[in-house]
Design a protein around this motif. Structure first.
Motif, PDB file in Angstrom:
ATOM      1  N   MET A 199     -29.528 -26.419  -1.942  1.00 44.80           N
ATOM      2  CA  MET A 199     -31.067 -27.010  -2.074  1.00 44.80           C
ATOM      3  C   MET A 199     -31.869 -25.662  -3.142  1.00 44.80           C
ATOM      4  SD  MET A 199     -32.466 -29.403   0.666  1.00 44.80           S
ATOM      5  CE  MET A 199     -34.172 -29.615  -0.271  1.00 44.80           C
ATOM      6  N   PHE A 200     -31.557 -24.211  -2.265  1.00 40.75           N
ATOM      7  CA  PHE A 200     -32.437 -23.337  -3.182  1.00 40.75           C
ATOM      8  C   PHE A 200     -31.496 -22.114  -3.569  1.00 40.75           C
ATOM      9  CE2 PHE A 200     -34.791 -25.446   0.554  1.00 40.75           C
ATOM     10  CZ  PHE A 200     -35.463 -25.987  -0.522  1.00 40.75           C
ATOM     11  N   GLY A 201     -29.807 -22.512  -3.463  1.00 41.38           N
ATOM     12  CA  GLY A 201     -28.904 -21.352  -3.750  1.00 41.38           C
ATOM     13  C   GLY A 201     -29.505 -20.290  -2.607  1.00 41.38           C
ATOM     14  N   ILE A 202     -29.566 -20.466  -2.246  1.00 36.05           N
ATOM     15  CA  ILE A 202     -29.401 -19.702  -0.352  1.00 36.05           C
ATOM     16  C   ILE A 202     -27.813 -18.858   0.231  1.00 36.05           C
ATOM     17  CG2 ILE A 202     -30.453 -18.445   1.118  1.00 36.05           C
ATOM     18  CD1 ILE A 202     -32.537 -20.314   0.787  1.00 36.05           C
ATOM     19  N   GLU A 203     -27.311 -18.032  -0.073  1.00 38.55           N
ATOM     20  CA  GLU A 203     -25.549 -17.892   0.429  1.00 38.55           C
ATOM     21  C   GLU A 203     -25.943 -17.716   2.008  1.00 38.55           C
ATOM     22  OE1 GLU A 203     -22.350 -14.693  -0.155  1.00 38.55           O
ATOM     23  OE2 GLU A 203     -24.007 -14.435  -0.866  1.00 38.55           O
ATOM     24  N   PRO A 204     -25.014 -18.801   2.431  1.00 44.40           N
ATOM     25  CA  PRO A 204     -24.757 -18.701   3.721  1.00 44.40           C
ATOM     26  C   PRO A 204     -24.692 -17.089   4.673  1.00 44.40           C
ATOM     27  CG  PRO A 204     -23.670 -20.723   2.628  1.00 44.40           C
ATOM     28  CD  PRO A 204     -23.995 -19.545   1.526  1.00 44.40           C
ATOM     29  N   THR A 205     -24.972 -16.676   5.471  1.00 44.93           N
ATOM     30  CA  THR A 205     -24.734 -16.021   5.667  1.00 44.93           C
ATOM     31  C   THR A 205     -24.731 -15.873   7.623  1.00 44.93           C
ATOM     32  OG1 THR A 205     -27.602 -15.528   6.527  1.00 44.93           O
ATOM     33  CG2 THR A 205     -26.451 -14.873   4.592  1.00 44.93           C
ATOM     34  N   ARG A 206     -24.619 -14.969   8.416  1.00 51.46           N
ATOM     35  CA  ARG A 206     -24.252 -14.704   9.997  1.00 51.46           C
ATOM     36  C   ARG A 206     -25.513 -14.604  10.735  1.00 51.46           C
ATOM     37  NH1 ARG A 206     -19.221 -15.755  11.872  1.00 51.46           N
ATOM     38  NH2 ARG A 206     -19.681 -14.074  13.715  1.00 51.46           N
ATOM     39  N   TRP A 207     -26.858 -15.326  10.050  1.00 51.69           N
ATOM     40  CA  TRP A 207     -27.886 -15.101  10.982  1.00 51.69           C
ATOM     41  C   TRP A 207     -28.593 -15.660  12.102  1.00 51.69           C
ATOM     42  CZ3 TRP A 207     -31.279 -18.619  12.354  1.00 51.69           C
ATOM     43  CH2 TRP A 207     -31.524 -20.098  11.826  1.00 51.69           C
ATOM     44  N   VAL A 249     -20.590 -17.344  22.893  1.00 53.96           N
ATOM     45  CA  VAL A 249     -20.194 -18.030  22.192  1.00 53.96           C
ATOM     46  C   VAL A 249     -21.096 -17.892  20.724  1.00 53.96           C
ATOM     47  CG1 VAL A 249     -20.551 -20.761  21.627  1.00 53.96           C
ATOM     48  CG2 VAL A 249     -20.094 -20.255  23.788  1.00 53.96           C
ATOM     49  N   VAL A 250     -22.480 -17.640  21.172  1.00 52.74           N
ATOM     50  CA  VAL A 250     -23.430 -17.025  18.958  1.00 52.74           C
ATOM     51  C   VAL A 250     -24.074 -15.596  19.680  1.00 52.74           C
ATOM     52  CG1 VAL A 250     -23.650 -19.349  19.569  1.00 52.74           C
ATOM     53  CG2 VAL A 250     -24.839 -17.943  21.278  1.00 52.74           C
ATOM     54  N   GLY A 251     -23.255 -15.010  20.268  1.00 55.59           N
ATOM     55  CA  GLY A 251     -23.878 -13.760  20.542  1.00 55.59           C
ATOM     56  C   GLY A 251     -23.398 -12.832  19.582  1.00 55.59           C
ATOM     57  N   GLY A 252     -22.444 -13.115  18.810  1.00 54.32           N
ATOM     58  CA  GLY A 252     -22.122 -11.694  17.818  1.00 54.32           C
ATOM     59  C   GLY A 252     -21.062 -10.659  18.077  1.00 54.32           C
ATOM     60  N   GLN A 253     -22.600  -9.312  17.272  1.00 61.35           N
ATOM     61  CA  GLN A 253     -22.275  -8.129  17.966  1.00 61.35           C
ATOM     62  C   GLN A 253     -23.548  -8.069  18.999  1.00 61.35           C
ATOM     63  OE1 GLN A 253     -19.760  -5.821  17.075  1.00 61.35           O
ATOM     64  NE2 GLN A 253     -19.200  -8.108  16.172  1.00 61.35           N
ATOM     65  N   PHE A 254     -24.482  -9.012  19.803  1.00 60.13           N
ATOM     66  CA  PHE A 254     -25.815  -8.614  20.340  1.00 60.13           C
ATOM     67  C   PHE A 254     -25.120  -8.747  21.920  1.00 60.13           C
ATOM     68  CE2 PHE A 254     -29.664 -10.083  22.757  1.00 60.13           C
ATOM     69  CZ  PHE A 254     -29.998  -9.026  22.875  1.00 60.13           C
ATOM     70  N   SER A 255     -25.188  -7.499  22.279  1.00 56.97           N
ATOM     71  CA  SER A 255     -24.303  -7.600  23.614  1.00 56.97           C
ATOM     72  C   SER A 255     -25.373  -7.413  24.825  1.00 56.97           C
ATOM     73  CB  SER A 255     -23.477  -6.444  23.890  1.00 56.97           C
ATOM     74  OG  SER A 255     -22.515  -6.387  23.161  1.00 56.97           O
ATOM     75  N   VAL A 256     -25.059  -8.372  26.083  1.00 56.02           N
ATOM     76  CA  VAL A 256     -25.841  -8.343  26.877  1.00 56.02           C
ATOM     77  C   VAL A 256     -25.260  -7.651  28.254  1.00 56.02           C
ATOM     78  CG1 VAL A 256     -27.607 -10.033  26.324  1.00 56.02           C
ATOM     79  CG2 VAL A 256     -25.868 -10.490  27.322  1.00 56.02           C
ATOM     80  N   LEU A 257     -25.858  -7.583  29.485  1.00 50.89           N
ATOM     81  CA  LEU A 257     -25.450  -7.065  30.393  1.00 50.89           C
ATOM     82  C   LEU A 257     -23.827  -7.608  31.137  1.00 50.89           C
ATOM     83  CD1 LEU A 257     -28.004  -5.656  32.518  1.00 50.89           C
ATOM     84  CD2 LEU A 257     -26.344  -3.982  31.853  1.00 50.89           C
ATOM     85  N   SER A 258     -24.907  -9.284  31.336  1.00 50.67           N
ATOM     86  CA  SER A 258     -23.641 -10.108  31.608  1.00 50.67           C
ATOM     87  C   SER A 258     -22.378 -10.572  30.444  1.00 50.67           C
ATOM     88  CB  SER A 258     -24.149 -11.359  31.963  1.00 50.67           C
ATOM     89  OG  SER A 258     -24.737 -11.885  30.074  1.00 50.67           O
ATOM     90  N   THR A 259     -22.385 -10.285  29.326  1.00 51.91           N
ATOM     91  CA  THR A 259     -21.096 -10.152  28.561  1.00 51.91           C
ATOM     92  C   THR A 259     -20.209  -9.089  29.222  1.00 51.91           C
ATOM     93  OG1 THR A 259     -22.877  -9.036  26.628  1.00 51.91           O
ATOM     94  CG2 THR A 259     -22.164 -11.686  26.574  1.00 51.91           C
TER      95      THR A 259
END
Length: 756
Positions: free
Chosen positions: A312-320, A401-411
């Protein structure tokens, strides 16, 4: 099991009957403990149940009773428990009083402590500790894990010691309260504090196995955990700050959304309330990785939302979506139902007469809501925030599953345990940080609530009408809660559809083959055959969850009652102990159970019992927090009136208090059951081929690429747990508070439902 006794006080028939009843309970436990020494196998026999070992109790084999083990097999330490029971027997036949209490406390405590010390120091190969081996030499006799006889005898000794404490004047002389506090304390010490401390202790040992504070400091104060200049605008934050910020946002968001949905369910339109309650609870009846999959299908790089934006808007898909945004949305999705269940019971308990009194004093509905209704929600808000915070810091499924490069203590803890190198010390150090975070929020919550009173359900009649929500509040709720509920429905539509297509993402042909492969039924030579590959794991999961859920709910509400209605030394520590299992990530808890219960005196690894215990104490805090919030609303005069009418403490608890706790009971039962059905991290290391669970079966299928069967199984779980929730609510029923059913509405307002 209850009596109050004061020496020198005048005796009346009621107190005399109570004393006789308490004496019967004391003597019954003495007899039961002695019978366990003679009639039951003392040790657990490998590959045999306790009743299969009963024929051996009078012999010299491993299944012999405690008396035979001590007298003929050289295990003389077992005489300690028998001597303790005999001391208790002397006290049991004394008149009720302090003399009896001294005998009971001495016998019960000496017997229980003596058996416990022997159990932990003598194992399957003799002495359990090298220091004892060096001090006393090799021990020729060993012992195995505790069996039915040892369990019953130890239980009797602990309860008799508790009765002795009550006879000496502790716990106001109430035998039931004393037994409940001591019994729950021992259970939490054995199945929460002991295994968790065994796992956490690994942070203080260096690579050579030597005790070292330096090793702990080196592991905890690292750049990976705390980052570099994070709070002062540095480049990157450590996993500790990531975890804390995420947990605070999650707790605030889940409490806010749960409260809105609770107000909508209890003070909103009657239309659609049934659908609302079902949709609000959907996220907790599905394994977390299914929710993550649905969110990825919506917001992932190739998800529906990114495709629409590109078209619809030509926005390129990202991993946001991967990172903090994705984890936050997933956790809000997963933990909002817990806040909803807690807050719904609190909203139900608000007395309409308080709102009516404010309106009679010329306060409008908006002012009444802000100054009366909202402050009365504080206990529920505080408890919902605490549970949401602890759930967030302990969750590792959604960040993985969805954290990507975002790390937390539990992972980080998870990968430290299951990664290429097993680093228990690092995992324990990270777990320490999580525990301190949980302790800090727990202390903050207690400080904010303090000793304030929030009683709204009393013994007085209250046929008031629940106030209609102010227009602004009602519009806010509908504008926020309804889209969130619609979002829930969309995600589950994706997850539900995945089991009915040939191959998701490539071939969307409708098929039932996935259900047939998992749950096929065939007629064979000997009748019906459970031919599907998933039947074994489903039946095992239903059985273990069905056993653990009612016990968890009962224990949680009992602990909540002890905390809300009784005062005793160490109460704060007692309360934190009930929450400790929540503050520890499921993976760490599972590993700690293996470390603690793989050797005598508790050899439980590989059995279904260890999974039931893990379910119980992992899910216990929700029942405690829901019950605590509900008890804050109940006037103590209800308990006191029952006791003044000569009811015992146990009768008051079961016949007066429990019927007023139905929302909390439903919350505890539902949460305990569905979490036992869907948990992954806490039991991933505890399952065996004989005790495979639904979630481990699904993970195995996902690992093999059989997404269709995995999603079909999840669909079956969703249906089964929806039926289970409906059954629980039907069996428990609604709380009856004697209030009129509907509130009169002003012009243009929807009809609101009252608190009947």
């Amino acid at each position: 099991m209850e009596a109050r006794f004061n020496e020198g006080a005048p005796v009346n028939p009621a107190s005399l009957a109570a004393a006789r009843r308490s004496q019967r309970w004391i003597r019954a436990w003495v007899v039961l403990g002695l019978a366990a020494y003679v009639l039951l196998p003392w040790y657990a026999i490998q590959d045999a149940t306790w009743y299969e070992a009963v024929p051996q109790v009078f012999g010299r084999a491993e299944g012999a009773n405690g008396l035979m083990q001590a007298a003929t097999q050289g295990r003389g330490w077992l005489f300690i428990g028998l001597a303790g029971l005999l001391l208790c027997a002397v006290g049991a036949w004394l008149p009720a009083g302090k003399a009896q209490g001294r005998w009971l406390l001495a016998g019960g405590a000496a017997g229980a402590i003596g058996l416990a010390v022997a159990g932990f120091t003598i194992g399957a190969k003799g002495w359990s500790f090298a220091a004892l081996n060096m001090q006393f030499g090799e021990l020729a006799v060993n012992q195995f894990g505790i069996g039915a006889g040892g369990f019953v005898a130890l239980t009797a000794l602990v309860l008799l010691a508790a009765f002795g404490m009550a006879r000496l004047g502790l716990f106001k002389g109430d035998l039931f309260v004393s037994a409940a506090v001591v019994g729950c304390g021992v259970l939490m010490a054995l199945f929460i504090a002991y295994p968790v401390s065994k796992a956490l202790a690994g942070a203080f040992f260096d690579e050579d196995g030597q005790w070292s504070i330096t090793a702990f400091v080196a592991r905890v104060f690292t750049e990976r955990i705390w980052g570099v200049g994070c709070l002062s605008g540095g480049v990157r934050c450590g996993v500790a700050w990531n975890t804390l910020v995420l947990a605070l946002l999650t707790a605030a968001g889940t409490t806010f959304l749960g409260t809105l949905m609770a107000l909508m369910a209890e003070r909103g339109s009657k239309r659609g309330q049934g659908a609302l309650r079902v949709l609000a609870l959907l996220p907790i009846i599905t394994p977390p990785f299914v929710v993550g999959l649905g969110l990825i299908l919506l917001f992932g790089r190739a998800g529906v939302v990114n495709q629409l934006l590109e078209g619809m808007f030509g926005i390129e898909p990202t991993r946001w979506f991967y990172g903090m945004p994705g984890v936050l949305v997933a956790q809000l999705f997963a933990f909002t139902p817990i806040a909803f269940m807690i807050m719904r019971g609190v909203v139900q308990g608000i007395a309409p007469s308080l709102e009516e009194a404010a309106q009679m004093l010329r306060a409008d509905r908006r002012r009444t809501f802000l100054t009366v209704t909202l402050p009365l929600l504080k206990p529920g808000l505080a408890n919902a925030f605490l549970v949401g915070f602890i759930e967030s810091i302990a969750d590792f499924g959604n960040p993985v599953v969805v954290g990507g490069q975002f790390s937390v203590l539990s992972t980080d803890i998870f990968f430290a345990i299951v990664g290429a190198q097993y680093d228990q010390g690092r995992a324990a150090s990270l777990a320490w940080v999580l525990t301190l975070f949980a302790l800090g929020v727990f202390a903050l919550q207690r400080g904010l609530l303090g000793k304030q009173n929030y009683t709204t359900v009393s013994g007085k009649g209250d046929a008031g009408i629940a106030m209609a929500l102010p227009d602004g509040v009602r519009r806010t709720i509908y504008c926020i809660a309804l889209p969130w509920i619609a979002f829930t429905a969309v995600v589950y539509l994706f997850a539900f559809a995945g089991g009915f297509v040939q191959t998701w993402g490539r071939d969307y042909t409708f098929t039932l083959n996935h259900f047939k492969n998992a749950f096929a039924l065939e007629w064979g030579q000997f009748g019906l055959v459970w031919a599907g590959t998933a039947w074994n794991s489903l039946i095992t999961t239903l059985k273990l969850a069905g056993i653990s859920a009612p016990i968890t709910a009962a224990l949680g509400l009992l602990i909540a009652w002890l905390l809300a209605r009784n005062e005793f030394k160490g109460q704060g520590l007692f309360e934190f102990g009930a929450l400790l299992a929540f503050a520890i990530p499921g993976t760490v808890l599972g590993v700690s159970y293996i470390l603690a219960f793989n050797v005598p005196p508790f050899e439980l690894t590989g059995t279904g019992l260890i999974i039931v215990l893990c379910f119980m104490f992992r899910n216990l805090p929700v029942g405690v927090r829901a019950g605590t919030a509900a008890f804050k609303q109940l006037d103590r005069s209800l308990d006191e009136a029952s006791l003044m009418l000569r009811a015992s403490t146990s009768q008051t608890l079961f016949k007066v208090v429990l019927p007023l706790l139905k929302p909390a009971l439903v919350a505890a039962l539902v949460y305990s059951f569905v979490r036992a059905m869907t948990t992954v991290s806490a039991v991933i290391f505890l399952v065996t081929a004989e005790n495979e669970l639904a979630t481990t079966y699904i993970i195995g299928r996902v690992g093999n690429g059989d997404y269709g069967i995995a999603l079909a199984y999840c669909t079956v779980l969703m249906v089964l747990m929806s039926l289970a929730i409906a059954l629980v609510q039907w069996v428990v029923g609604e709380r009856k508070l004697g209030r009129r059913g509907a509130a009169p509405q002003h012009q243009g307002h929807h009809k609101m439902e009252g608190l009947a």
